[in-house]
Scaffold this motif. Structure first.
Motif, PDB file in Angstrom:
ATOM      1  N   ASP A   4       8.558  -3.329   9.006  1.00 58.75           N
ATOM      2  CA  ASP A   4       9.419  -4.315   8.336  1.00 58.75           C
ATOM      3  C   ASP A   4       9.461  -5.570   9.214  1.00 58.75           C
ATOM      4  N   TYR A   5       8.776  -6.631   8.780  1.00 57.94           N
ATOM      5  CA  TYR A   5       8.659  -7.830   9.624  1.00 57.94           C
ATOM      6  C   TYR A   5      10.027  -8.458   9.917  1.00 57.94           C
ATOM      7  N   ASP A   6      10.872  -8.598   8.900  1.00 56.89           N
ATOM      8  CA  ASP A   6      12.169  -9.254   9.108  1.00 56.89           C
ATOM      9  C   ASP A   6      13.046  -8.460  10.082  1.00 56.89           C
ATOM     10  N   ALA A   7      13.014  -7.138   9.942  1.00 58.76           N
ATOM     11  CA  ALA A   7      13.798  -6.296  10.861  1.00 58.76           C
ATOM     12  C   ALA A   7      13.240  -6.415  12.280  1.00 58.76           C
ATOM     13  N   THR A   8      11.921  -6.453  12.390  1.00 57.78           N
ATOM     14  CA  THR A   8      11.295  -6.584  13.718  1.00 57.78           C
ATOM     15  C   THR A   8      11.743  -7.879  14.370  1.00 57.78           C
ATOM     16  N   LEU A   9      11.664  -8.968  13.591  1.00 64.07           N
ATOM     17  CA  LEU A   9      12.035 -10.290  14.132  1.00 64.07           C
ATOM     18  C   LEU A   9      13.499 -10.306  14.579  1.00 64.07           C
ATOM     19  N   SER A  48      -3.565   9.843  -2.635  1.00 68.21           N
ATOM     20  CA  SER A  48      -3.344   8.801  -3.646  1.00 68.21           C
ATOM     21  C   SER A  48      -3.367   7.446  -2.938  1.00 68.21           C
ATOM     22  N   PRO A  49      -3.559   6.352  -3.699  1.00 72.74           N
ATOM     23  CA  PRO A  49      -3.525   5.028  -3.074  1.00 72.74           C
ATOM     24  C   PRO A  49      -2.217   4.761  -2.329  1.00 72.74           C
ATOM     25  N   THR A  50      -1.096   5.251  -2.827  1.00 78.37           N
ATOM     26  CA  THR A  50       0.172   5.047  -2.100  1.00 78.37           C
ATOM     27  C   THR A  50       0.115   5.758  -0.755  1.00 78.37           C
ATOM     28  N   GLU A  51      -0.363   7.002  -0.770  1.00 76.09           N
ATOM     29  CA  GLU A  51      -0.413   7.774   0.474  1.00 76.09           C
ATOM     30  C   GLU A  51      -1.367   7.146   1.483  1.00 76.09           C
ATOM     31  N   TRP A  52      -2.468   6.570   0.996  1.00 76.12           N
ATOM     32  CA  TRP A  52      -3.430   6.093   1.979  1.00 76.12           C
ATOM     33  C   TRP A  52      -3.006   4.754   2.606  1.00 76.12           C
ATOM     34  N   ARG A  53      -2.021   4.074   2.011  1.00 72.65           N
ATOM     35  CA  ARG A  53      -1.560   2.821   2.619  1.00 72.65           C
ATOM     36  C   ARG A  53      -0.628   3.044   3.817  1.00 72.65           C
ATOM     37  N   ALA A  54       0.123   4.134   3.833  1.00 74.50           N
ATOM     38  CA  ALA A  54       1.174   4.311   4.850  1.00 74.50           C
ATOM     39  C   ALA A  54       0.643   4.259   6.296  1.00 74.50           C
ATOM     40  N   PRO A  55      -0.441   4.966   6.618  1.00 76.10           N
ATOM     41  CA  PRO A  55      -0.918   4.911   8.010  1.00 76.10           C
ATOM     42  C   PRO A  55      -1.460   3.526   8.395  1.00 76.10           C
ATOM     43  N   ILE A  56      -1.929   2.788   7.393  1.00 78.51           N
ATOM     44  CA  ILE A  56      -2.420   1.425   7.668  1.00 78.51           C
ATOM     45  C   ILE A  56      -1.220   0.512   7.934  1.00 78.51           C
ATOM     46  N   ASP A  57      -0.185   0.678   7.120  1.00 77.87           N
ATOM     47  CA  ASP A  57       1.043  -0.109   7.300  1.00 77.87           C
ATOM     48  C   ASP A  57       1.581   0.051   8.719  1.00 77.87           C
ATOM     49  N   VAL A  99      -1.550  -0.772  11.567  1.00 80.38           N
ATOM     50  CA  VAL A  99      -2.104  -2.136  11.562  1.00 80.38           C
ATOM     51  C   VAL A  99      -0.976  -3.161  11.415  1.00 80.38           C
ATOM     52  N   PHE A 100      -0.289  -3.155  10.273  1.00 82.98           N
ATOM     53  CA  PHE A 100       0.708  -4.214  10.044  1.00 82.98           C
ATOM     54  C   PHE A 100       1.935  -4.039  10.947  1.00 82.98           C
ATOM     55  N   GLY A 101       2.312  -2.790  11.236  1.00 83.86           N
ATOM     56  CA  GLY A 101       3.440  -2.563  12.145  1.00 83.86           C
ATOM     57  C   GLY A 101       3.141  -3.138  13.533  1.00 83.86           C
ATOM     58  N   ALA A 102       1.944  -2.866  14.020  1.00 84.36           N
ATOM     59  CA  ALA A 102       1.555  -3.397  15.340  1.00 84.36           C
ATOM     60  C   ALA A 102       1.490  -4.921  15.301  1.00 84.36           C
ATOM     61  N   MET A 103       0.922  -5.470  14.227  1.00 83.35           N
ATOM     62  CA  MET A 103       0.821  -6.935  14.109  1.00 83.35           C
ATOM     63  C   MET A 103       2.196  -7.590  14.062  1.00 83.35           C
ATOM     64  N   ASN A 104       3.146  -6.966  13.371  1.00 82.75           N
ATOM     65  CA  ASN A 104       4.506  -7.528  13.311  1.00 82.75           C
ATOM     66  C   ASN A 104       5.072  -7.719  14.716  1.00 82.75           C
ATOM     67  N   CYS A 105       4.893  -6.693  15.555  1.00 83.25           N
ATOM     68  CA  CYS A 105       5.477  -6.752  16.914  1.00 83.25           C
ATOM     69  C   CYS A 105       4.762  -7.795  17.772  1.00 83.25           C
ATOM     70  N   ILE A 106       3.481  -7.945  17.559  1.00 82.34           N
ATOM     71  CA  ILE A 106       2.743  -8.981  18.305  1.00 82.34           C
ATOM     72  C   ILE A 106       3.153 -10.362  17.798  1.00 82.34           C
ATOM     73  N   GLY A 130      -6.636   3.146  10.325  1.00 81.58           N
ATOM     74  CA  GLY A 130      -5.620   2.275  10.920  1.00 81.58           C
ATOM     75  C   GLY A 130      -5.926   1.980  12.377  1.00 81.58           C
ATOM     76  N   LYS A 131      -6.285   3.011  13.122  1.00 78.45           N
ATOM     77  CA  LYS A 131      -6.558   2.820  14.551  1.00 78.45           C
ATOM     78  C   LYS A 131      -7.798   1.948  14.759  1.00 78.45           C
ATOM     79  N   SER A 132      -8.853   2.183  14.004  1.00 77.84           N
ATOM     80  CA  SER A 132     -10.055   1.353  14.222  1.00 77.84           C
ATOM     81  C   SER A 132      -9.793  -0.070  13.748  1.00 77.84           C
ATOM     82  N   GLY A 133      -8.966  -0.232  12.708  1.00 77.11           N
ATOM     83  CA  GLY A 133      -8.624  -1.583  12.246  1.00 77.11           C
ATOM     84  C   GLY A 133      -7.884  -2.369  13.316  1.00 77.11           C
TER      85      GLY A 133
END
Ligand code: NAD
Length: 252
Positions: free
Chosen positions: A66-71, A107-116, A119-126, A163-166
């Motif tokens: 959650d970008y806003d919560a991270t910020l 399912s597509p929903t399930e496969w997004r969670a580890p990427i979120d 990838v995006f969780g780590a990017m938010n903190c950076i 997610g890790k290789s991304g």
């Protein structure tokens, strides 16, 4: 050497296991630590342990996806600790109750969670710390990755590995962009860690141990010591790398 006095470090997923070890070692080396975890009870316990041992820490319970919560949590922690984040260790990468299934059953929903998360969780903190680091002319980003980013294994972890290789690729490019500002960024690719003992049968553990040349799992405090080195002034010449921390297991 490896003195982190005066540094402020954000460690994500630091409420237990590997992240707890990292947070505690960075604090021992003098850093003030923002102890993040999705689980507030865990974050508060680790932060209290650091403070009880004479270190500086604040608990920061938020979801890194959650970008806003991270910020908002990072800004509040910076105010509490008296300065901007200059070290980010992105350790959160395993969601509780994560789905472990072969790709064909996801399912597509399930496969997004580890990427979120990875990838995006780590990017938010950076993202919330990178401008401050570049303006200060000093910063350290340590990304906890996994050997699974570079191997193919029949263990129902396709999306975790994706997610890790991304994020490994992101870190290499980020390092190339930010080196000119004194900001380094590296991946630490972990092999099997001690906390796997709670998740596997004794037979499976024995089988895995035969694949690790040092004959044992990784220890959170050893990982913490390596992160403390990468976060130090002395590691300023290392950037854009993926460093294996796996007891000699072959992952390339
Ligand atoms: N344990 C291993 O054998 C192993 C092997 C290779 C890589 N790794 C990597 O090491 C890191 C730590 O793994 P671990 O085994 O210590 O994990 P763990 O599951 O023991 O702990 C992870 C912590 O992260 C927190 N967390 C989960 N989602 C979060 C979110 N969205 N925001 C904030 N916090 C969140 C959890 O509450 C938990 O306290 C991960 O990046 C993992 O991929 C671990």
């Amino acid at each position: 050497m490896f003195d982190l006095s005066g540094r402020i470090a954000l460690v994500t997923g630091a409420g237990q296991s590997v992240g707890e070890g990292i947070a505690k070692v960075l604090a021992q080396q003098g850093a003030a630590v923002i102890v993040n975890d999705l689980r507030g009870d865990r974050a508060r316990k680790v932060a209290a342990g650091i403070v009880g041992s004479g270190g500086r820490a604040v608990a920061a319970p938020f979801d890194v996806t959650d970008y806003d919560a991270t910020l908002s949590h990072v800004r509040a922690a910076e105010t509490a600790l008296g300065g901007p984040v200059d070290v980010v260790v992105n350790n959160a990468g395993v969601a509780e109750g994560r789905v472990i299934k072969p790709f064909r059953e996801l399912s597509p929903t399930e496969w997004r969670a580890p990427i979120d998360l990875n990838v995006f969780g780590a990017m938010n903190c950076i993202k919330v710390a990178i401008d401050g680091m570049c303006e200060a002319g000093w910063g350290r980003i340590v990304q906890i990755s996994s050997g699974s980013a570079r191997t193919g294994q029949n263990i129902n972890q396709t999306m975790y590995a994706t997610g890790k290789s991304g994020i490994e690729g992101f870190i290499r490019h980020l390092a190339a962009e930010t080196g000119q500002f004194g900001v380094t960024a590296n991946n630490v690719a972990l092999g099997h860690q001690e906390n796997l003992r709670d998740k596997m049968s004794p037979e499976m553990i024995q089988q895995i141990l035969t694949t690790i040349p040092i004959g044992r799992f990784g220890d959170p405090f050893e990982v913490g010591a390596f992160c403390a080195y990468l976060a130090s002034d002395e590691a300023g010449g290392i950037t854009g790398q993926t460093l294996d921390f796996n007891g000699g297991s072959q992952t390339r």
